[in-house]
Design an enzyme around this catalytic site. Structure first.
Site, PDB file in Angstrom:
ATOM      1  N   THR A  12      39.667  25.734  24.512  1.00  8.80           N
ATOM      2  CA  THR A  12      39.630  27.181  24.371  1.00  8.80           C
ATOM      3  C   THR A  12      40.193  27.529  23.003  1.00  8.80           C
ATOM      4  O   THR A  12      41.197  26.953  22.583  1.00  8.80           O
ATOM      5  CB  THR A  12      40.468  27.848  25.477  1.00  8.80           C
ATOM      6  OG1 THR A  12      40.158  27.232  26.718  1.00  8.80           O
ATOM      7  CG2 THR A  12      40.158  29.325  25.587  1.00  8.80           C
ATOM      8  N   ASP A 100      50.294  21.827  26.191  1.00  9.98           N
ATOM      9  CA  ASP A 100      49.861  23.088  26.817  1.00  9.98           C
ATOM     10  C   ASP A 100      50.977  23.670  27.695  1.00  9.98           C
ATOM     11  O   ASP A 100      51.150  24.884  27.782  1.00  9.98           O
ATOM     12  CB  ASP A 100      48.561  22.891  27.628  1.00  9.98           C
ATOM     13  CG  ASP A 100      48.618  21.733  28.621  1.00  9.98           C
ATOM     14  OD1 ASP A 100      49.571  20.926  28.584  1.00  9.98           O
ATOM     15  OD2 ASP A 100      47.686  21.635  29.455  1.00  9.98           O
TER      16      ASP A 100
HETATM   17  N1  ADP Z   1      36.829  31.817  32.045  1.00  8.10           N
HETATM   18  C1  ADP Z   1      36.569  31.003  33.065  1.00  8.10           C
HETATM   19  N2  ADP Z   1      36.078  31.479  34.220  1.00  8.10           N
HETATM   20  C2  ADP Z   1      35.829  30.675  35.254  1.00  8.10           C
HETATM   21  N3  ADP Z   1      36.044  29.349  35.244  1.00  8.10           N
HETATM   22  C3  ADP Z   1      36.505  28.811  34.122  1.00  8.10           C
HETATM   23  C4  ADP Z   1      36.815  29.597  32.970  1.00  8.10           C
HETATM   24  N4  ADP Z   1      37.289  28.788  32.017  1.00  8.10           N
HETATM   25  C5  ADP Z   1      37.294  27.558  32.561  1.00  8.10           C
HETATM   26  N5  ADP Z   1      36.820  27.558  33.803  1.00  8.10           N
HETATM   27  C6  ADP Z   1      36.725  26.403  34.723  1.00  8.10           C
HETATM   28  O1  ADP Z   1      38.066  26.082  35.100  1.00  8.10           O
HETATM   29  C7  ADP Z   1      38.247  24.681  35.240  1.00  8.10           C
HETATM   30  C8  ADP Z   1      39.417  24.221  34.411  1.00  8.10           C
HETATM   31  O2  ADP Z   1      39.106  24.427  33.063  1.00  8.10           O
HETATM   32  P1  ADP Z   1      40.223  24.524  31.935  1.00  8.10           P
HETATM   33  O3  ADP Z   1      41.213  25.566  32.309  1.00  8.10           O
HETATM   34  O4  ADP Z   1      39.548  24.629  30.632  1.00  8.10           O
HETATM   35  O5  ADP Z   1      40.893  23.069  32.132  1.00  8.10           O
HETATM   36  P2  ADP Z   1      41.646  22.148  31.085  1.00  8.10           P
HETATM   37  O6  ADP Z   1      42.716  22.994  30.444  1.00  8.10           O
HETATM   38  O7  ADP Z   1      42.192  21.048  31.928  1.00  8.10           O
HETATM   39  O8  ADP Z   1      40.647  21.649  30.107  1.00  8.10           O
HETATM   40  C9  ADP Z   1      36.909  24.055  34.855  1.00  8.10           C
HETATM   41  O9  ADP Z   1      36.212  23.737  36.037  1.00  8.10           O
HETATM   42  C10 ADP Z   1      36.207  25.141  34.083  1.00  8.10           C
HETATM   43  O10 ADP Z   1      34.809  25.028  34.209  1.00  8.10           O
HETATM   44  C1  PAZ Z   2      49.413  17.798  33.060  1.00 12.11           C
HETATM   45  C2  PAZ Z   2      48.213  17.818  32.113  1.00 12.11           C
HETATM   46  C3  PAZ Z   2      47.269  16.681  32.472  1.00 12.11           C
HETATM   47  C4  PAZ Z   2      47.473  19.165  32.282  1.00 12.11           C
HETATM   48  O1  PAZ Z   2      46.344  19.143  31.447  1.00 12.11           O
HETATM   49  P1  PAZ Z   2      45.011  20.007  31.708  1.00 12.11           P
HETATM   50  O2  PAZ Z   2      44.827  20.127  33.184  1.00 12.11           O
HETATM   51  O3  PAZ Z   2      45.285  21.366  31.090  1.00 12.11           O
HETATM   52  O4  PAZ Z   2      43.899  19.327  31.017  1.00 12.11           O
HETATM   53  C5  PAZ Z   2      48.691  17.750  30.623  1.00 12.11           C
HETATM   54  O5  PAZ Z   2      49.611  18.769  30.367  1.00 12.11           O
HETATM   55  C6  PAZ Z   2      49.304  16.415  30.309  1.00 12.11           C
HETATM   56  O6  PAZ Z   2      48.622  15.438  30.126  1.00 12.11           O
HETATM   57  N1  PAZ Z   2      50.667  16.380  30.222  1.00 12.11           N
HETATM   58  C7  PAZ Z   2      51.427  15.195  29.898  1.00 12.11           C
HETATM   59  C8  PAZ Z   2      52.330  14.795  31.018  1.00 12.11           C
HETATM   60  C9  PAZ Z   2      53.374  15.829  31.353  1.00 12.11           C
HETATM   61  O7  PAZ Z   2      53.246  17.020  31.032  1.00 12.11           O
HETATM   62  O8  PAZ Z   2      54.395  15.436  31.952  1.00 12.11           O
HETATM   63  K     K Z   3      45.639  23.801  30.366  1.00 11.66           K
END
Ligand code: ADP
Ligand code: PAZ
Ligand code: K
Length: 250
Positions: A12, A100
């Site tokens: 994002t 994050d």
């Molecule tokens: N604005 C949105 N509205 C609805 N679903 C979303 C949106 N953005 C991401 N997603 C969905 O939410 C899930 C987690 O995505 P995301 O938050 O980007 O995860 P990560 O931070 O782990 O990459 C995915 O299945 C994605 O398709």
């Molecule tokens: C816990 C997570 C996998 C979450 O990542 P995401 O779901 O946003 O892709 C990420 O913050 C991560 O790999 N953290 C490292 C381990 C920790 O925070 O303890």
């Molecule tokens: K995240």
């Protein structure tokens, strides 16, 4: 500045200025080439030259750094616990905390009255706890919805590959209906139980709770939890603002 959150499922990006995030866009984290990423990164008519990013996918970092350089960014700030986050970190090995989650802590500490719990509905469902004096003290990591859906399809013969969608009844009357209801109610139950346990553990009368990440509104839309879609990006901007001298030239 540009703020970039590289997660395991999606990336994002947005523009941060004076506490506000705008022009948010999203793409899959999966493989892309630097040229494609460069086009995606270059916001039309924007003269932003600084980028703060949080990545929890180390193997794609070189690709994004190349794309940022190619897109004309002159300095970048990878988020880590060595920076001034505006919130203390009280944790045994701060370098192991996902970037994050640090960004979430920075943003939550500014906006919400501690103690506060941030629920982040990404690939993983993370909970992060921020206290008034100690700051960030840790949290919980659970499987997120993308993993639940994917793993069910991968490890069973008959369950289809699906994602979230409208849940019209608690008791599913089809495979997809049952899976969706299970995912949504299961996640809501997880959130409720975790929040209750954290509240008891802290012995807190009052606990602020906010939620962010892709599926936050699908899960907690009508719960007593504030959904803050751009919390992570705002946290990145806040950290960038506090660390003007820590940006690295490219
Ligand atoms: N604005 C949105 N509205 C609805 N679903 C979303 C949106 N953005 C991401 N997603 C969905 O939410 C899930 C987690 O995505 P995301 O938050 O980007 O995860 P990560 O931070 O782990 O990459 C995915 O299945 C994605 O398709
Ligand atoms: C816990 C997570 C996998 C979450 O990542 P995401 O779901 O946003 O892709 C990420 O913050 C991560 O790999 N953290 C490292 C381990 C920790 O925070 O303890
Ligand atoms: K995240």
């Amino acid at each position: 500045m540009l703020v970039l959150d590289v997660g395991n499922t999606g990336v994002t990006a947005g523009r941060y200025r004076a506490g506000r995030v705008s022009r948010v866009r999203r793409r899959d984290t999966g493989r892309a080439d630097a040229g494609e990423l460069r086009a995606w990164l270059t916001p039309s008519g924007d003269a932003i030259r600084q980028a703060a990013y949080a990545s929890v996918v180390p193997e794609v970092n070189p690709l994004w750094r190349d794309a940022l350089a190619a897109a004309g960014f002159s300095s970048v700030l990878p988020i880590g616990p060595h920076l001034d986050l505006g919130v203390a970190v009280d944790y045994p090995r701060p370098e192991t905390i996902g970037a994050d989650r640090l960004a979430n802590a920075a943003a939550a500490a500014r906006r919400y009255e501690p103690p506060v719990v941030v629920c982040d509905f990404g690939t993983a469902l993370t909970f992060d706890v921020i206290l008034a004096e100690k700051g960030y003290v840790g949290g919980l990591i659970c499987p997120g919805l993308p993993l639940m859906f994917e793993y069910l399809a991968e490890r069973t013969a008959l369950l289809p590959r699906i994602g979230p969608g409208r849940v019209s009844r608690v008791i599913g009357r089809s495979t997809v209906g049952a899976m969706r209801s299970g995912a949504r109610l299961g996640a809501r139950g997880m959130v409720r139980e975790v929040i209750e346990a954290v509240r008891a553990d802290l012995d807190a009368e009052r606990l602020s709770v906010c939620a962010t990440g892709g599926q936050a509104s699908w899960i907690c839309g009508d719960m007593d939890i504030e959904v803050d879609p751009h919390l992570t990006l705002r946290g990145l901007g806040i950290i960038g603002e506090r660390n003007p001298d820590r940006f690295e030239g490219m």
